[in-house]
Motif scaffolding. Sequence first.
Motif, PDB file in Angstrom:
ATOM      1  N   ASP A 148       9.039  46.342  63.616  1.00  0.00           N
ATOM      2  CA  ASP A 148      10.223  46.101  64.450  1.00  0.00           C
ATOM      3  C   ASP A 148      11.387  45.512  63.664  1.00  0.00           C
ATOM      4  OD1 ASP A 148       8.972  46.994  66.825  1.00  0.00           O
ATOM      5  OD2 ASP A 148       7.943  45.064  67.017  1.00  0.00           O
ATOM      6  N   ASN A 149      11.305  45.538  62.340  1.00  0.00           N
ATOM      7  CA  ASN A 149      12.353  44.963  61.503  1.00  0.00           C
ATOM      8  C   ASN A 149      13.547  45.924  61.434  1.00  0.00           C
ATOM      9  OD1 ASN A 149      13.924  44.222  59.138  1.00  0.00           O
ATOM     10  ND2 ASN A 149      12.214  42.913  58.540  1.00  0.00           N
ATOM     11  N   ALA A 150      14.623  45.558  62.126  1.00  0.00           N
ATOM     12  CA  ALA A 150      15.791  46.432  62.218  1.00  0.00           C
ATOM     13  C   ALA A 150      16.460  46.642  60.865  1.00  0.00           C
ATOM     14  CB  ALA A 150      16.798  45.847  63.209  1.00  0.00           C
ATOM     15  N   ARG A 151      16.502  45.619  60.024  1.00  0.00           N
ATOM     16  CA  ARG A 151      17.133  45.752  58.707  1.00  0.00           C
ATOM     17  C   ARG A 151      16.337  46.702  57.818  1.00  0.00           C
ATOM     18  NH1 ARG A 151      18.162  39.793  56.528  1.00  0.00           N
ATOM     19  NH2 ARG A 151      15.968  39.644  57.092  1.00  0.00           N
ATOM     20  N   LEU A 152      15.024  46.638  57.919  1.00  0.00           N
ATOM     21  CA  LEU A 152      14.184  47.549  57.141  1.00  0.00           C
ATOM     22  C   LEU A 152      14.339  48.978  57.648  1.00  0.00           C
ATOM     23  CD1 LEU A 152      12.157  47.722  54.849  1.00  0.00           C
ATOM     24  CD2 LEU A 152      10.337  47.246  56.494  1.00  0.00           C
ATOM     25  N   ARG A 153      14.490  49.127  58.954  1.00  0.00           N
ATOM     26  CA  ARG A 153      14.694  50.461  59.527  1.00  0.00           C
ATOM     27  C   ARG A 153      15.982  51.090  59.005  1.00  0.00           C
ATOM     28  NH1 ARG A 153      14.656  49.151  64.623  1.00  0.00           N
ATOM     29  NH2 ARG A 153      12.385  49.161  64.731  1.00  0.00           N
ATOM     30  N   THR A 154      16.998  50.257  58.779  1.00  0.00           N
ATOM     31  CA  THR A 154      18.261  50.754  58.224  1.00  0.00           C
ATOM     32  C   THR A 154      18.040  51.361  56.844  1.00  0.00           C
ATOM     33  OG1 THR A 154      19.543  49.097  59.436  1.00  0.00           O
ATOM     34  CG2 THR A 154      20.591  50.087  57.514  1.00  0.00           C
ATOM     35  N   LEU A 155      17.140  50.766  56.066  1.00  0.00           N
ATOM     36  CA  LEU A 155      16.855  51.264  54.719  1.00  0.00           C
ATOM     37  C   LEU A 155      15.976  52.504  54.723  1.00  0.00           C
ATOM     38  CD1 LEU A 155      16.075  47.960  52.772  1.00  0.00           C
ATOM     39  CD2 LEU A 155      18.192  49.271  52.732  1.00  0.00           C
ATOM     40  N   LEU A 156      14.971  52.515  55.594  1.00  0.00           N
ATOM     41  CA  LEU A 156      13.949  53.561  55.558  1.00  0.00           C
ATOM     42  C   LEU A 156      14.234  54.745  56.468  1.00  0.00           C
ATOM     43  CD1 LEU A 156      10.716  51.363  55.537  1.00  0.00           C
ATOM     44  CD2 LEU A 156      11.856  52.439  53.590  1.00  0.00           C
ATOM     45  N   GLY A 157      15.057  54.524  57.465  1.00  0.00           N
ATOM     46  CA  GLY A 157      15.298  55.590  58.428  1.00  0.00           C
ATOM     47  C   GLY A 157      14.380  55.476  59.624  1.00  0.00           C
ATOM     48  N   ASN A 158      13.131  55.147  59.373  1.00  0.00           N
ATOM     49  CA  ASN A 158      12.233  54.801  60.471  1.00  0.00           C
ATOM     50  C   ASN A 158      11.161  53.868  59.926  1.00  0.00           C
ATOM     51  OD1 ASN A 158       9.478  55.975  60.164  1.00  0.00           O
ATOM     52  ND2 ASN A 158      10.548  57.941  60.081  1.00  0.00           N
ATOM     53  N   THR A 159      10.521  53.148  60.808  1.00  0.00           N
ATOM     54  CA  THR A 159       9.497  52.191  60.389  1.00  0.00           C
ATOM     55  C   THR A 159       8.194  52.472  61.131  1.00  0.00           C
ATOM     56  OG1 THR A 159      10.427  50.614  62.010  1.00  0.00           O
ATOM     57  CG2 THR A 159      11.063  50.330  59.700  1.00  0.00           C
ATOM     58  N   ASP A 160       7.777  53.736  61.126  1.00  0.00           N
ATOM     59  CA  ASP A 160       6.486  54.072  61.720  1.00  0.00           C
ATOM     60  C   ASP A 160       5.385  53.504  60.839  1.00  0.00           C
ATOM     61  OD1 ASP A 160       5.353  56.409  59.879  1.00  0.00           O
ATOM     62  OD2 ASP A 160       7.503  56.741  60.170  1.00  0.00           O
ATOM     63  N   PHE A 161       4.195  53.400  61.396  1.00  0.00           N
ATOM     64  CA  PHE A 161       3.093  52.756  60.697  1.00  0.00           C
ATOM     65  C   PHE A 161       2.716  53.480  59.404  1.00  0.00           C
ATOM     66  CE2 PHE A 161       2.269  50.798  64.904  1.00  0.00           C
ATOM     67  CZ  PHE A 161       2.240  49.475  64.496  1.00  0.00           C
ATOM     68  N   GLU A 162       2.796  54.798  59.389  1.00  0.00           N
ATOM     69  CA  GLU A 162       2.422  55.528  58.174  1.00  0.00           C
ATOM     70  C   GLU A 162       3.387  55.226  57.031  1.00  0.00           C
ATOM     71  OE1 GLU A 162       1.522  60.059  56.557  1.00  0.00           O
ATOM     72  OE2 GLU A 162       2.137  59.731  58.642  1.00  0.00           O
ATOM     73  N   THR A 163       4.676  55.227  57.336  1.00  0.00           N
ATOM     74  CA  THR A 163       5.678  54.905  56.317  1.00  0.00           C
ATOM     75  C   THR A 163       5.468  53.506  55.765  1.00  0.00           C
ATOM     76  OG1 THR A 163       7.330  56.360  57.328  1.00  0.00           O
ATOM     77  CG2 THR A 163       8.153  54.620  55.885  1.00  0.00           C
ATOM     78  N   LEU A 164       5.230  52.556  56.661  1.00  0.00           N
ATOM     79  CA  LEU A 164       5.053  51.166  56.233  1.00  0.00           C
ATOM     80  C   LEU A 164       3.727  50.967  55.514  1.00  0.00           C
ATOM     81  CD1 LEU A 164       6.490  49.289  59.343  1.00  0.00           C
ATOM     82  CD2 LEU A 164       7.600  49.723  57.144  1.00  0.00           C
ATOM     83  N   ARG A 165       2.712  51.675  55.930  1.00  0.00           N
ATOM     84  CA  ARG A 165       1.412  51.576  55.238  1.00  0.00           C
ATOM     85  C   ARG A 165       1.531  52.070  53.806  1.00  0.00           C
ATOM     86  NH1 ARG A 165      -1.390  54.153  58.622  1.00  0.00           N
ATOM     87  NH2 ARG A 165      -1.373  56.209  57.619  1.00  0.00           N
ATOM     88  N   ASN A 166       2.239  53.153  53.609  1.00  0.00           N
ATOM     89  CA  ASN A 166       2.407  53.701  52.262  1.00  0.00           C
ATOM     90  C   ASN A 166       3.203  52.753  51.367  1.00  0.00           C
ATOM     91  OD1 ASN A 166       1.003  56.027  52.933  1.00  0.00           O
ATOM     92  ND2 ASN A 166       2.855  57.164  53.503  1.00  0.00           N
ATOM     93  N   LEU A 167       4.089  51.965  51.968  1.00  0.00           N
ATOM     94  CA  LEU A 167       4.918  51.033  51.214  1.00  0.00           C
ATOM     95  C   LEU A 167       4.197  49.717  50.920  1.00  0.00           C
ATOM     96  CD1 LEU A 167       7.861  50.791  50.098  1.00  0.00           C
ATOM     97  CD2 LEU A 167       8.490  49.798  52.312  1.00  0.00           C
ATOM     98  N   SER A 168       3.207  49.402  51.727  1.00  0.00           N
ATOM     99  CA  SER A 168       2.543  48.100  51.659  1.00  0.00           C
ATOM    100  C   SER A 168       1.818  47.872  50.336  1.00  0.00           C
ATOM    101  CB  SER A 168       1.528  47.958  52.800  1.00  0.00           C
ATOM    102  OG  SER A 168       2.180  47.879  54.046  1.00  0.00           O
ATOM    103  N   ILE A 169       1.872  46.645  49.883  1.00  0.00           N
ATOM    104  CA  ILE A 169       1.148  46.250  48.672  1.00  0.00           C
ATOM    105  C   ILE A 169      -0.356  46.379  48.891  1.00  0.00           C
ATOM    106  CG2 ILE A 169       0.740  44.382  47.043  1.00  0.00           C
ATOM    107  CD1 ILE A 169       3.605  45.631  47.028  1.00  0.00           C
ATOM    108  N   ILE A 170      -0.825  45.978  50.051  1.00  0.00           N
ATOM    109  CA  ILE A 170      -2.248  46.063  50.358  1.00  0.00           C
ATOM    110  C   ILE A 170      -2.747  47.502  50.265  1.00  0.00           C
ATOM    111  CG2 ILE A 170      -3.879  45.901  52.286  1.00  0.00           C
ATOM    112  CD1 ILE A 170      -2.624  43.243  53.035  1.00  0.00           C
ATOM    113  N   SER A 171      -1.940  48.446  50.719  1.00  0.00           N
ATOM    114  CA  SER A 171      -2.351  49.848  50.698  1.00  0.00           C
ATOM    115  C   SER A 171      -2.400  50.413  49.283  1.00  0.00           C
ATOM    116  CB  SER A 171      -1.387  50.686  51.540  1.00  0.00           C
ATOM    117  OG  SER A 171      -1.376  50.254  52.876  1.00  0.00           O
TER     118      SER A 171
END
Length: 202
Positions: free
Chosen positions: A107-130
Amino acid sequence: NFKQWSNFLNVQKYADAYGFVIVCPDGLNDSWYINSPRKATSKFEDFFFKDLHTTMMEKYRIDTDQVFITGVGMGGFGAMYLFLKKPDIFRSVGSCAGILDMQNEVDNARLRTLLGNTDFETLRNLSIISNIGKFANTQKEIIFDCGIDDPQYENTNFFKKRCDELRIRATYVSQPGKHDRSYFQKAIRWHFDFFKRLAKDN
């Protein structure tokens, strides 16, 4: 911004005590230290490697075998992210109360501005843990920490568990503390001690 560390540390004192050149780039509040696929003016990764790192090497007397990167909060994510992009130029990496699982930022609006969308798959691929397997591939020692009252504590503990499972040479420090200046002030010192020990072991 670039003054954040100076707000909770005497950066010059640390540089003198540890014999380090300490460079604090401006994270621009919401750059997340990545190249934005949507915002053409937000290409922090390019800036870091093509401009900042090059300038550091030209301007200062730096042992290229002893370059370390660490950060606080969003900067903790940024340090880990940049390290994984080009691990060969770093001796080690640290994360102080870093955001290691980006899926919590859906739900981070500033991050959405950078990525275009913040769906779970996009964020999972970006995550350090992943991307934790990439740390194992580097065979380098890393350090990370988190206060027990920090919102990132549970994710950091999970990251440590995965490090253990993959036999990553990770030092994890956990103690009472929140995601605030007083915690950062005491925690970042562990990173300097850790990096100094690695430098001496060379």
